[in-house]
Motif scaffolding. Structure first.
Motif, PDB file in Angstrom:
ATOM      1  N   VAL A  76      -1.051   8.409  -0.965  1.00 47.10           N
ATOM      2  CA  VAL A  76      -1.585   8.932   0.466  1.00 47.10           C
ATOM      3  C   VAL A  76      -2.568  10.139   0.326  1.00 47.10           C
ATOM      4  CG1 VAL A  76      -0.939   9.634   2.778  1.00 47.10           C
ATOM      5  CG2 VAL A  76       0.657   8.019   1.400  1.00 47.10           C
ATOM      6  N   MET A  77      -2.121  10.928  -0.359  1.00 48.39           N
ATOM      7  CA  MET A  77      -2.896  12.428  -0.554  1.00 48.39           C
ATOM      8  C   MET A  77      -4.260  12.416  -0.996  1.00 48.39           C
ATOM      9  SD  MET A  77       0.295  15.150  -1.311  1.00 48.39           S
ATOM     10  CE  MET A  77      -0.789  16.601  -1.299  1.00 48.39           C
ATOM     11  N   ASN A  78      -4.369  11.313  -1.965  1.00 51.80           N
ATOM     12  CA  ASN A  78      -5.468  11.081  -2.844  1.00 51.80           C
ATOM     13  C   ASN A  78      -6.362  10.109  -1.933  1.00 51.80           C
ATOM     14  OD1 ASN A  78      -4.803  12.662  -4.768  1.00 51.80           O
ATOM     15  ND2 ASN A  78      -3.875  11.065  -6.078  1.00 51.80           N
ATOM     16  N   ASN A  79      -6.034   9.423  -0.768  1.00 48.19           N
ATOM     17  CA  ASN A  79      -6.846   8.517  -0.159  1.00 48.19           C
ATOM     18  C   ASN A  79      -7.278   9.359   1.204  1.00 48.19           C
ATOM     19  OD1 ASN A  79      -7.599   6.942   2.083  1.00 48.19           O
ATOM     20  ND2 ASN A  79      -6.570   5.112   1.190  1.00 48.19           N
ATOM     21  N   PRO A  80      -8.725   9.772   1.274  1.00 44.89           N
ATOM     22  CA  PRO A  80      -9.065  10.651   2.236  1.00 44.89           C
ATOM     23  C   PRO A  80      -8.866  10.127   3.638  1.00 44.89           C
ATOM     24  CG  PRO A  80     -10.877  10.390   0.361  1.00 44.89           C
ATOM     25  CD  PRO A  80      -9.735   9.413   0.091  1.00 44.89           C
ATOM     26  N   GLU A  81      -9.053   8.929   3.898  1.00 43.77           N
ATOM     27  CA  GLU A  81      -8.786   8.352   5.270  1.00 43.77           C
ATOM     28  C   GLU A  81      -7.319   8.636   5.432  1.00 43.77           C
ATOM     29  OE1 GLU A  81      -9.336   4.310   7.712  1.00 43.77           O
ATOM     30  OE2 GLU A  81     -10.249   4.422   5.839  1.00 43.77           O
TER      31      GLU A  81
END
Length: 255
Positions: free
Chosen positions: A201-206
């Motif tokens: 989750v943290m590595n997905n900007p959106e």
């Protein structure tokens, strides 16, 4: 209240999934508070390495136990090995957990069963194996790691939300059944913390921005920010607290 109420000197803590992430943070905090600790992993080498690290960093006794916490026979051996090696079991932290993110219509039965077995069945099995030792000594602290998603839902987390909500209810039953033996049971419900489980989750900007928008504090939690609560629930300081669920989520569920 004397700060001695928070001391864990002479206590023994068993932390499932205690070889990485939040579990390892908890194990180190409890050891620094005076406890001997046992940490578990499915991987024997990982369990041994984590125990060695804890001994070196804290100077406290530490045991690594290889176990599949969804297997009742292995869980029974885990409890017996811990009690034999460290003398007793005072604190059980059911921390091992897993999340599989899929829409309900795409959720396969195997993934559903894996999440339920790890997040809900395993705490049941571990408590059932450990509590007889606590009853014998007439003292125990059970801390079940639930989630804010046990109280508030999020799309694509059907199995996770269900398992964590079930764990909150299981905690209440544990509290009612074992209060007469001086055993307390409480659930901790973390919100978004910066752990390996949440890296996707943290590595997905959106997705990351979605989370930040729902956090009053506008940042992910640091795992160390959970340790004060863990020590409190594991210690004499929380002796009148049982059957409770404590949400620590940066304000997410305050909306």
């Amino acid at each position: 209240m004397s700060v001695n109420k928070f001391s864990l000197e002479g206590r023994v803590a068993l932390i499932t999934g205690g070889c990485q992430g939040l579990g390892l943070v908890f194990a180190k905090a409890l050891a620094e508070a005076g406890a001997a600790v046992a940490v578990t992993s499915r991987d024997e080498a990982k369990a041994a390495d984590a125990a060695r690290q804890l001994r070196e960093e804290t100077g406290r006794p530490a045991l690594g136990v290889a176990v599949d916490v969804t297997d009742s026979r292995q869980v029974g051996r885990m409890a017996e090995e811990t009690a034999q090696a460290l003398g007793r079991i005072d604190i059980l932290i059911n921390n091992a957990g897993i999340n599989v993110r899929k829409p309900i219509l795409e959720y396969d039965e195997e993934s559903w069963d894996l999440v339920q077995s790890t997040n809900l069945k395993a705490p049941f099995l571990c408590a059932k194996a450990v509590v007889p030792y606590m009853i014998k000594q007439q003292y125990g602290r059970i801390i079940n790691m639930s989630s804010m998603l046990g109280t508030a839902a999020l799309a694509e987390r059907s199995a996770y939300c269900s398992s964590k909500g079930g764990l909150i209810q299981l905690t209440k039953v544990m509290a009612l059944e074992w209060a007469g033996h001086n055993i307390t049971a409480n659930a901790v419900c973390p919100g978004p913390f910066a752990t390996d489980l949440n890296k996707v989750v943290m590595n997905n900007p959106e997705a990351n921005q979605f989370f930040l928008d729902h956090l009053a504090i506008k940042r992910w939690g640091n795992p160390d920010e959970l340790t004060g609560l863990i020590i409190y629930l594991a210690s004499e300081a929380s002796s009148f607290m049982t059957g409770s669920s404590v949400v620590i989520d940066g304000g997410w569920t305050a909306e």
